[in-house]
Design a protein around this motif. Structure first.
Motif, PDB file in Angstrom:
ATOM      1  N   UNK A   1       0.828  -1.203   0.000  1.00 52.86           N
ATOM      2  CA  UNK A   1       0.000   0.000   0.000  1.00 52.86           C
ATOM      3  C   UNK A   1       0.869   1.264   0.000  1.00 52.86           C
TER       4      UNK A   1
ATOM      5  N   UNK B   1       0.778   3.902  -2.944  1.00 52.58           N
ATOM      6  CA  UNK B   1       0.285   5.245  -2.632  1.00 52.58           C
ATOM      7  C   UNK B   1       1.287   6.312  -3.030  1.00 52.58           C
TER       8      UNK B   1
ATOM      9  N   UNK C   1       0.481  10.277  -3.423  1.00 49.68           N
ATOM     10  CA  UNK C   1      -0.133  10.616  -2.135  1.00 49.68           C
ATOM     11  C   UNK C   1       0.939  11.035  -1.139  1.00 49.68           C
TER      12      UNK C   1
ATOM     13  N   UNK D   1      -8.440   6.027   6.698  1.00 52.27           N
ATOM     14  CA  UNK D   1      -7.162   6.679   6.394  1.00 52.27           C
ATOM     15  C   UNK D   1      -6.204   6.625   7.568  1.00 52.27           C
ATOM     16  N   UNK D   2      -6.760   6.561   8.790  1.00 54.06           N
ATOM     17  CA  UNK D   2      -5.911   6.492   9.978  1.00 54.06           C
ATOM     18  C   UNK D   2      -6.068   5.140  10.656  1.00 54.06           C
TER      19      UNK D   2
ATOM     20  N   UNK E   1      -2.258   4.679   4.398  1.00 51.76           N
ATOM     21  CA  UNK E   1      -1.770   4.588   3.011  1.00 51.76           C
ATOM     22  C   UNK E   1      -0.260   4.732   2.915  1.00 51.76           C
TER      23      UNK E   1
END
Lengths: 379, 113
Positions: free
Chosen positions: A37, A41, A46, A311-312, A328
């Motif tokens: 990931x 990402x 990201x 996301x967290x 991510x």
């Protein structure tokens, strides 16, 4: 029947075959791990979430337990929390006002887990008594302040480490146990509906320490074990695990489904958190702490939870740290353990309110703490 | 980790049963047979999984899904917006009127008053 010598030979041959196939499987899986990931990402451009130290402010400290807090659970609807402690009590809190609405003295003080029923009217708990006790919160306490048990679920042959009600089903509950099995119970009759593992070959081969039910498909749940694996179960098929997930190198203390219901996170004695893909079994990411500068042993992960978007990833550790991982970017973006007003001991449990606006952590320092985004500070 | 010794009941009622194949009698044969059966079943299960991997997608497909699933979802704990998208997210920082008195409730052990 064949002789013992012949059987022993057969056993050795079968063991060798299993080990050889396991290795082939491991290698084949490795070739399918073309990325993780974090790498993916970053390749997509990201960047990590950025917090100010004053963002996730401690907005409540719930004091009342006289022993280590071991477990906590939120109600799905109201702002209530139930917590279980070494002091042999369950406390039900109105988290908004910090008031204790119930303090339940348990028959067996060695409690390890607690859970709220979906309608918020009952709580369940279990521990070294190998049973799961249910309390109806509208029951009257007796003259000594003891609340009557409305049901005791007996049958496990080992401690009850974890319990969770099936979402939207007040009558069904799943327990995980030191006897290596998980059990689906009918709370109204006290009967076991299904046993996952145990006699059957695809069950865990060591204590079950944690479980998580998929809220998007409540027929599926996962269990984490001292055998270092996670197993996926279908409530309708108790005879075998749907899939077994390998990767961790130590006891798995905590498992939690990812909000999309297709992945799940884990926390282990090996000091790492991991993200697995439910459908394929791929290990998508490892969340590794920086090694201690003094070369001390890595703290173990006791508990994990995702923020509402996923996301967290929040992870509680044995040394009091509470990392906020960017799921991510696999980067620790905040350590709640180093902020103002943090716990003074191991984080044993944590969980998000149902709308994801508050994180509650429970600790061996006997307290529970709530953290939320300090919006007014940002204006 | 399993419950530590400090959590154990003072009187240990039953120790965990351990199974060892000591005797060469019927019981030993029975256990060996059962173990072989379990191994055969596991062998089948592993073979099924190996077959499955022949046509399985690589990890990148799932990684893509992880990213898209986290996006566009309002998350109260992400420091993205300067005010809450949903006013109820802010309830933890609202003053709560105590049921006991008319005083504004002040949180003991919190970072704000």
């Amino acid at each position: 029947m064949a002789s013992v010598a012949e059987l022993k030979e057969k056993h050795a041959a079968a063991t060798a075959s299993v080990n050889s196939l396991r290795e082939r499987l491991r290698q084949r899986r490795q070739t399918l791990l073309d990325t993780d990931v974090e790498k993916y990402s970053k390749a997509q451009g990201r960047t990590a979430v950025s917090f100010n130290p004053t963002d996730l402010v401690c907005c409540r400290t719930l004091q009342g337990h006289s022993g280590k807090v071991y477990s906590l659970d939120w109600t799905p609807e109201k702002n209530w929390i139930v917590s279980a402690s070494q002091d042999g009590r369950l406390i039900v809190w109105n988290a908004l006002t910090s008031q204790k609405t119930h303090a339940i003295k348990l028959h067996c003080p060695w409690v390890m887990t607690c859970a709220f029923a979906p309608n918020g009217q009952s709580v369940a708990c279990g521990g070294l008594d190998s049973a799961c006790s249910i309390f109806n919160l509208s029951s009257q306490a007796d003259r000594d302040g003891n609340m009557p048990v409305s049901r005791v679920l007996t049958g496990h042959k080992g401690y009850v480490s974890s319990c969770q009600y099936v979402p939207d089903q007040e009558t069904r509950l799943i327990t995980g146990s030191g006897d290596q099995t998980c059990v689906l119970w009918d709370v109204t009759t006290g009967q076991r509906i299904s046993i996952f593992g145990g006699e059957f070959p695809s069950g865990h081969t060591a204590d079950v320490l944690s479980l998580s039910i998929n809220s998007l498909n409540t027929n599926m749940f996962i269990s984490g074990s001292c055998d270092t694996t996670v197993r996926l179960w279908d409530l309708r098929i108790a005879s075998r695990a749907v899939r077994t997930y390998h990767g961790h190198e130590g006891d798995i203390n905590s498992v939690k489904f990812f909000p999309d219901g297709q992945r799940f996170g884990t926390g282990s004695d090996d000091g790492t958190c991991r993200l697995f893909d439910m459908r394929t079994g791929h290990q998508l990411q490892v969340y590794n702490r920086e090694p201690d500068r003094n070369d001390n042993e890595l703290p173990i992960v006791t508990s994990v939870a995702f923020s509402i978007s996923g996301r967290l990833l929040f992870a509680g550790y044995s040394n009091g740290d509470c990392y906020v991982w960017d799921t991510l970017l696999a980067e620790m973006v905040l350590n709640l353990g180093t902020l103002q007003n943090s716990h003074e001991g191991r984080i044993s449990c944590l969980g998000l309110s149902s709308d994801g606006s508050a994180l509650c952590t429970g600790s061996w320092d006997k307290n529970l703490k709530l953290r939320g985004m300090a919006w007014h500070e940002l204006l | 980790a399993r419950p530590s010794s400090e959590q154990q009941q003072p009187v240990a009622a039953e120790a965990a049963a351990t199974t060892t194949t000591r005797s060469v009698g019927y019981v030993g044969k029975h256990r060996l047979s059962a173990a072989i059966q379990r191994l055969d079943q596991e062998l089948q299960s592993l073979q099924d999984e190996l077959n499955e991997l022949e046509t399985m997608e690589p990890a990148s497909a799932a990684c893509r899904e992880v990213i898209t699933s986290t996006e566009g979802k309002p998350d109260p704990l992400l420091p993205i917006t300067s005010s809450p998208e949903n006013s109820s997210w802010d309830r933890w920082f609202q003053r709560v009127r105590s049921s006991r008195s008319n005083k504004w409730w002040q949180s003991k052990g919190s970072d704000f008053a």
